[in-house]
Design an enzyme around this catalytic site. Structure first.
Site, PDB file in Angstrom:
ATOM      1  N   GLY A 510      -4.692  42.775 -50.791  1.00  0.00           N
ATOM      2  CA  GLY A 510      -3.623  41.896 -51.253  1.00  0.00           C
ATOM      3  C   GLY A 510      -3.978  40.458 -50.980  1.00  0.00           C
ATOM      4  O   GLY A 510      -4.987  40.160 -50.341  1.00  0.00           O
ATOM      5  N   GLY A 513      -0.062  33.824 -48.827  1.00  0.00           N
ATOM      6  CA  GLY A 513      -0.047  32.381 -48.728  1.00  0.00           C
ATOM      7  C   GLY A 513      -1.232  31.840 -47.945  1.00  0.00           C
ATOM      8  O   GLY A 513      -1.653  30.716 -48.130  1.00  0.00           O
ATOM      9  N   ASP A 626       8.090  33.288 -43.148  1.00  0.00           N
ATOM     10  CA  ASP A 626       7.785  33.912 -44.432  1.00  0.00           C
ATOM     11  C   ASP A 626       8.086  35.413 -44.413  1.00  0.00           C
ATOM     12  O   ASP A 626       7.250  36.227 -44.789  1.00  0.00           O
ATOM     13  CB  ASP A 626       6.316  33.646 -44.799  1.00  0.00           C
ATOM     14  CG  ASP A 626       6.055  33.803 -46.300  1.00  0.00           C
ATOM     15  OD1 ASP A 626       7.029  33.853 -47.070  1.00  0.00           O
ATOM     16  OD2 ASP A 626       4.877  33.887 -46.692  1.00  0.00           O
TER      17      ASP A 626
END
Ligand SMILES: *[C@@H]1O[C@H](CO)[C@@H](O)[C@H](O)[C@H]1NC(C)=O
Ligand SMILES: *[C@@H]1O[C@H](CO)[C@@H](O)[C@H](O)[C@H]1NC(C)=O
Ligand SMILES: *[C@@H]1O[C@H](CO)[C@@H](O)[C@H](O)[C@H]1NC(C)=O
Ligand SMILES: *[C@@H]1O[C@H](CO)[C@@H](O)[C@H](O)[C@H]1NC(C)=O
Ligand SMILES: *[C@@H]1O[C@H](CO)[C@@H](O)[C@H](O)[C@H]1NC(C)=O
Ligand SMILES: *[C@@H]1O[C@H](CO)[C@@H](O)[C@H](O)[C@H]1NC(C)=O
Ligand SMILES: *[C@@H]1O[C@H](CO)[C@@H](O)[C@H](O)[C@H]1NC(C)=O
Ligand SMILES: *[C@@H]1O[C@H](CO)[C@@H](O)[C@H](O)[C@H]1NC(C)=O
Ligand SMILES: *[C@@H]1O[C@H](CO)[C@@H](O)[C@H](O)[C@H]1NC(C)=O
Ligand SMILES: *[C@@H]1O[C@H](CO)[C@@H](O)[C@H](O)[C@H]1NC(C)=O
Ligand SMILES: *[C@@H]1O[C@H](CO)[C@@H](O)[C@H](O)[C@H]1NC(C)=O
Length: 833
Positions: A510, A513, A626
């Site tokens: 994956g 950020g 986040d």
């Protein structure tokens, strides 16, 4: 006796206070009138105490300037400078005074060196200078009783330096056809006008930034009444109220703050970027909210001629190999514009050796570089690399060439805008740079090489050290401790090891950020997840410190850091591999049944426990910043583990980064992120609440439109919960209403509490755990105001927050529900009984 002593003490204290708060040096007023002068350490202070004006200096230079700065902020932050280019050296004999209707600065020998330069009028004798609470210094006719209502004769807001304050403007004067510029300082200590300036382009209703008043390298795009077209993130701005004014005399933008208690400024920085910063009392520092251009290397000629810009290193600028900074002292002050010069003069520049000795210059290969377009090269029609090289070698003006699919290009005189890309980045090209053959970079002898590299590394190290020292010094103010020893639990991997383990980063799990994650297997068959960090603007030592801090954070609901790799610019983190991937892949699955309700409840509880540990149990409170399903990983038993914590700090958390990476994460961001007040752990609570709603519904909150009609799930769920409706109807259809209704109701209530606009009303993660464990009961929440009004934009949903809801100072971090409930008074507004 006792009373007498007591009185004496009081008297003494009174004197002490008197002298502390009424320094004799201050012209205790906001005005300089005809008979007054300002010199030495005297200041005037605006009526509300926001701004002060007086002499200031920077660094340890003996150059003094008249400036305006924030009076209440400990770090002296200058917003306007009078004599930008003409410093004075003796502040006790210099004077700022009114002379013939102008405000004039006289130097040591009483010569005017700066003036407001107005033509004298009849009322010259009664002119006064007043420092307003907005930071504007105005010249007025003081004889008129209503002088503060009349148009000022002169104002500093119309003559800005590098700072644009709320209420000020950057304009285009239609009568004189002149642009008023916002101009950077030359370097961090010299306020003289630097190379970068912001100006208004009235034809396109846009702003642009120029280098050296000519080359434009950034534009905002046209104003459409709400945003600038190339700055879409402005839609998420709830701090600055921009407006455009266009009349027969001038065009300009001005801005105000929705929340006047926020202290904020807009600057044209020495980095060539425009920046918006807000002051936070709780960290005692300026926090960057937004900046453009986003990448430092997009700033035109930032590193000067023969300099090389690298986004992944600090400082961003270095010299190309074979070159050294033209001025070490400028570089150390953050002014790289002077660029670099050859370490050894080119042979072709030496007289007498011209034609006979052509081979005395050579070319050094510089791979993986990018040059700004247009790159100011010349094309030469030759058919081979060798011919291209000879063409360049034959003319001493030619400093570099490149031969690729586009043919032969040469650069004359100087090479600007070289950006060094990462090794292996094939979006770049290879250029060959002319150096004297005697240059040590060609010498194969290791010794020589060592010296040169040593010297270069040495100078870079000095610059890094200065910056690091500044960073550490700032951090120290917040944290106390500076550096910790590496903890023995972390393994330091070599880059090659990780390359092998991940089969050269072939199995991508994956991206996020902070960088992409790859699956790998160690020689002992341990399966690992390797995160390749992007753009770490940090020194080696600080990186190791942060990593070892993260390494000490161990909890069953947090992903464990096993090791790291730090090899030059290559920074990688090695984690335990989680068999079941991230939460989003399970809850947003359409086909299968997804997760059972019991599992979902345990996941909600596990995430909460992990966050409690981050917020309360670590040595320093860590705010995740986040939280979203992508950052919740599930092990083989579906035990949730929070990932990516602590990285915000590692990458140097700032708001601009958040704004630019927000696209995918927006739906989870607490309103305070976009209102400019400081972020506390309650921002995570908000995001957690948004994740709970998604656990319930099995859908993204922001994708709840069915049959064209928008239904924002949290709004719907909140009203069903509060009205005592059918909460099982809210569940993921895949569950077929198979769930414990009390648990669903409880989760719905908690989620609603978590997403309250006012962070003080949100529960702490500790309270959430207690509620989910059944130790504590939970009341009915009220519907958050931001849910009541929302709009759908093209991309997704953004919130309108009422500026007053975030106006409270953020000094309190611990939750305080009893106090909080008084904000929204009425009934049922406290979390528990
Ligand atoms: C300035 O000082 C002179 C002499 O002391 C006085 O006559 C004059 O009124 C003063 N002017 C102002 C504006 O105070
Ligand atoms: C102002 O300057 C004088 C002498 O120049 C010095 O004695 C005094 O301490 C200074 N006052 C403050 C508040 O710095
Ligand atoms: C201050 O001056 C000294 C001596 O000139 C110099 O070594 C030092 O680097 C300077 N410090 C700063 C912050 O400029
Ligand atoms: C004051 O400024 C004038 C004009 O710029 C200059 O000639 C003079 O040397 C300055 N005086 C001092 C003491 O710096
Ligand atoms: C000042 O007066 C001169 C001469 O009368 C004129 O040329 C100039 O434009 C005036 N300047 C301003 C700012 O009005
Ligand atoms: C103008 O200034 C005077 C004295 O400084 C003050 O009393 C008055 O309220 C001001 N008027 C306005 C409209 O600000
Ligand atoms: C900026 O432009 C001026 C002329 O417009 C030129 O003389 C000067 O050298 C330029 N500055 C730099 C750093 O190139
Ligand atoms: C934004 O600024 C404009 C112009 O100054 C003003 O009319 C408007 O009321 C402001 N909006 C808010 C919400 O403060
Ligand atoms: C433009 O300038 C003229 C002359 O200075 C002035 O009378 C007029 O009010 C100004 N217009 C605006 C909109 O400010
Ligand atoms: C080359 O010669 C010219 C004139 O003979 C002289 O002005 C120049 O400085 C010389 N350059 C070098 C690098 O020696
Ligand atoms: C070298 O190149 C420069 C720039 O293109 C040109 O002006 C000059 O005439 C060239 N010199 C020779 C000897 O070709």
């Amino acid at each position: 006796m006792k009373t007498k002593n007591y009185c004496r003490t009081i008297l003494y204290l009174w004197f002490l206070l008197y002298f502390c708060f009424n320094p004799l040096s201050s012209v205790s007023a906001d005005t300089i009138s005809a008979n007054q002068t300002l010199s030495g350490n005297q200041t005037i202070v605006s009526s509300g105490g926001n701004f002060a004006l007086g002499f200031f200096t920077r660094g340890n230079s003996s150059n003094y300037y008249i400036g305006i700065w924030y009076n209440r902020i400990r770090i002296q932050t200058v917003v306007w400078v009078a004599n930008r280019e003409a410093p004075i050296s003796d502040i006790n004999s210099a004077q700022l005074r009114i002379l013939n209707g102008n405000l004039v600065l006289l130097n040591d020998s009483q010569t005017p060196i700066w003036s407001t330069d107005l033509n004298s009028t009849d009322s010259s004798n009664s002119v006064i200078a007043v420092l307003l609470d907005s930071g504007n210094l105005v010249l007025r006719d003081g004889s008129r009783s209503n002088s503060n209502l009349s148009q000022p004769l002169w104002e500093s807001f119309n003559n800005p330096g590098d700072t644009w304050l709320p209420g000020g403007k950057i304009s285009y004067n239609k009568r004189t056809q002149r642009n008023q510029l916002l101009t950077s300082w030359r370097n961090s200590e010299d306020p003289a006008p630097g190379l970068f300036s912001l100006e208004l382009d009235p034809n396109e209703r846009q702003y642009l930034i120029r280098w050296n008043r000519s080359e434009r390298y950034w534009t905002s795009g046209a104003w459409n009444g709400q945003i600038f077209s190339l700055v879409p993130e402005m839609r998420l701005n709830y701090i600055y109220n921009f407006s455009y004014v266009d009349n027969e005399n001038e065009s300009y933008f001005t801005y105000s703050l929705y929340n006047p208690s926020v202290v904020s400024r807009f600057i044209m920085d020495v980095t060539g970027q425009i920046k918006m910063l807000s002051w936070y009392d709780n960290i005692n520092d300026w926090n960057l909210f937004w900046s453009q251009p986003r990448q430092q290397c997009e700033v035109y000629a930032y590193c000067g001629a023969f300099g090389s810009c690298n986004e992944n290193s600090l400082p961003f600028c270095s010299c190309l190999r074979g070159f050294r900074p033209r001025s070490e002292s400028d570089w150390s002050l953050g002014d790289f514009s002077g660029g670099c010069v050859n370490e050894i003069d080119l042979e072709c520049e030496n007289n007498g050796s011209s034609s006979s000795n052509q081979r005395s210059d050579r070319f050094l290969m510089n791979p993986y570089v990018r040059l700004r377009i247009p790159d100011h090269s010349q094309s030469i029609a030759v058919g081979s690399s060798g011919a291209c090289e000879s063409a360049c070698l034959s003319n001493c003006s030619c400093r570099a060439y490149s031969y690729d699919s586009n043919g032969c290009s040469i650069w004359n005189d100087e090479l600007l805008n070289v950006q060094q890309l990462n090794e292996g980045d094939n979006s770049g090209r290879t250029i060959y740079i002319r150096l004297a053959a005697s240059s040590s970079v060609f010498s194969s002898s290791k010794n020589n090489k060592g010296v040169v590299i040593g010297a270069t590394v040495g100078t870079i190290a000095v610059v890094v050290a200065i910056i690091l020292a500044a960073v550490i010094w700032r951090r120290r103010n917040q944290k106390g401790a500076t550096s910790r020893k590496m903890e023995g639990t972390l393994v330091a991997f070599g880059y090659k090891d990780l390359q092998n383990a991940t089969k050269n980063f072939s199995d991508k799990l994956g991206g996020g950020g902070f960088g992409s994650v790859f699956k790998g297997t160690l020689p002992d068959s341990t399966v690992i997840a390797v995160k390749k960090l992007e753009s770490i603007n940090q020194g080696e030592k600080q990186f190791r410190t942060e990593v070892s801090t993260i390494g000490t954070i161990q909890h069953m609901n947090l992903v464990r850091l096993r090791g790291f790799c730090s090899d030059g610019n290559k920074k990688l983190l090695v984690y335990d591999y989680m068999e079941n991937g991230s939460l989003d892949s399970h809850i947003f699955k359409d086909s299968s049944k997804g997760l059972e309700w019991k599992t979902r409840y345990q996941i909600a509880l596990g995430i909460a426990r992990g966050l409690v540990y981050l917020h309360e149990k670590c040595r320093d409170c860590i705010i995740h910043c986040d939280i979203k399903p992508e950052n919740i990983l599930l092990d083989s038993e579906y035990c949730p583990k929070v990932a990516d914590f602590g990285l915000a700090k590692l990458v140097g958390r700032d708001f601009s980064r958040v704004l630019t990476t927000m696209r995918g994460t927006r739906g989870y961001l607490a309103p305070e992120w976009i209102s400019g007040v400081a972020i506390t752990a309650k921002a995570d609570v908000y995001s957690y609440g948004m994740v709970l709603f998604e656990l319930i519904s099995g859908r993204r909150n922001s994708e709840q439109s069915e049959d064209g009609k928008v239904k924002f799930f949290p709004s719907w769920a909140a009203s069903v919960t509060i009205d005592g409706g059918d909460v099982l109807g809210l569940l993921d259809p895949a569950l077929d209403r198979e769930a414990d209704v009390d648990e669903v109701l409880k989760i719905c209530k908690v989620a609603c509490w978590c997403i309250q606009d006012d962070e003080n009303i949100r529960p702490s993660m500790g309270q959430v755990v207690q509620i989910l464990e059944g130790v504590m009961d939970v009341n009915l929440p009220s519907i958050p105001r931001s849910l009541q009004v929302f709009v759908e934009s093209q991309e997704d949903i953004i919130f309108f927050t009422d500026s007053s809801s975030s106006g409270q100072s953020s000094s309190q971090t611990k939750s305080n529900t009893s106090n909080a409930s008084s904000h929204h008074s009425k009934n049922n507004t406290s979390l528990t009984n």
